[in-house]
Design a protein around this motif. Structure first.
Motif, PDB file in Angstrom:
ATOM      1  N   GLN A 172       0.815  -1.216   0.000  1.00 41.60           N
ATOM      2  CA  GLN A 172       0.000   0.000   0.000  1.00 41.60           C
ATOM      3  C   GLN A 172       0.853   1.273   0.000  1.00 41.60           C
ATOM      4  O   GLN A 172       0.342   2.354   0.254  1.00 41.60           O
ATOM      5  CB  GLN A 172      -0.913   0.003   1.225  1.00 41.60           C
ATOM      6  N   LEU A 173       2.144   1.151  -0.297  1.00 42.84           N
ATOM      7  CA  LEU A 173       3.014   2.323  -0.354  1.00 42.84           C
ATOM      8  C   LEU A 173       2.680   3.173  -1.571  1.00 42.84           C
ATOM      9  O   LEU A 173       2.288   2.647  -2.613  1.00 42.84           O
ATOM     10  CB  LEU A 173       4.484   1.901  -0.450  1.00 42.84           C
ATOM     11  N   THR A 174       2.863   4.476  -1.419  1.00 47.55           N
ATOM     12  CA  THR A 174       2.720   5.342  -2.580  1.00 47.55           C
ATOM     13  C   THR A 174       3.998   5.220  -3.420  1.00 47.55           C
ATOM     14  O   THR A 174       5.016   4.703  -2.955  1.00 47.55           O
ATOM     15  CB  THR A 174       2.526   6.806  -2.153  1.00 47.55           C
ATOM     16  N   VAL A 175       3.945   5.702  -4.626  1.00 50.85           N
ATOM     17  CA  VAL A 175       5.115   5.644  -5.506  1.00 50.85           C
ATOM     18  C   VAL A 175       6.258   6.465  -4.902  1.00 50.85           C
ATOM     19  O   VAL A 175       7.413   6.056  -4.932  1.00 50.85           O
ATOM     20  CB  VAL A 175       4.753   6.159  -6.917  1.00 50.85           C
ATOM     21  N   LYS A 176       5.933   7.603  -4.322  1.00 48.85           N
ATOM     22  CA  LYS A 176       6.955   8.455  -3.709  1.00 48.85           C
ATOM     23  C   LYS A 176       7.653   7.728  -2.563  1.00 48.85           C
ATOM     24  O   LYS A 176       8.875   7.759  -2.445  1.00 48.85           O
ATOM     25  CB  LYS A 176       6.311   9.750  -3.213  1.00 48.85           C
ATOM     26  N   GLU A 177       6.870   7.075  -1.687  1.00 46.56           N
ATOM     27  CA  GLU A 177       7.459   6.338  -0.566  1.00 46.56           C
ATOM     28  C   GLU A 177       8.307   5.170  -1.057  1.00 46.56           C
ATOM     29  O   GLU A 177       9.394   4.915  -0.530  1.00 46.56           O
ATOM     30  CB  GLU A 177       6.367   5.824   0.371  1.00 46.56           C
TER      31      GLU A 177
END
Length: 105
Positions: A69-74
């Motif tokens: 569930q991580l964002t692309v930025k993270e």
């Protein structure tokens, strides 16, 4: 020619830096040394339990699927940090073995 210093003596004479270069460098070096002292210091005894808890949270997140569930930025940031750690490991290996190619066995 007579009266000239040998090359080794000429190269070892101190060369004064222009005042502008010194004035330009001093604040930047002060900033560098400040961050170097903070970032390159070994962990204090109080920081070790926090690091262990952080690792436990990472393992728990991996087990529960939170990493999906991580964002692309993270994910990009985590990948860059992992790459940096890996590169420092490789640099240490190169320094330790004294060259880029293999160990002497």
């Amino acid at each position: 020619p007579r009266g000239r210093l040998p090359l080794g003596k000429r190269l070892s004479l101190p060369v004064p830096l222009p005042a502008a270069a010194v004035a330009f460098s001093k604040p930047r070096l002060a900033t560098f040394w400040y961050y170097a002292k903070v970032e390159l210091a070994p962990p204090t005894p109080a920081e070790i339990p926090r690091a262990i808890d952080s690792m436990k949270a990472l393992v728990r997140g991996f087990q529960t699927g939170r990493l999906a569930q991580l964002t692309v930025k993270e994910a990009l940031r985590n990948g860059l940090v992992a790459t940096e750690v890996l590169m420092w490991f490789y640099i240490g290996e190169i320094i330790g073995k004294g060259g880029l190619i293999g160990y002497n066995v």
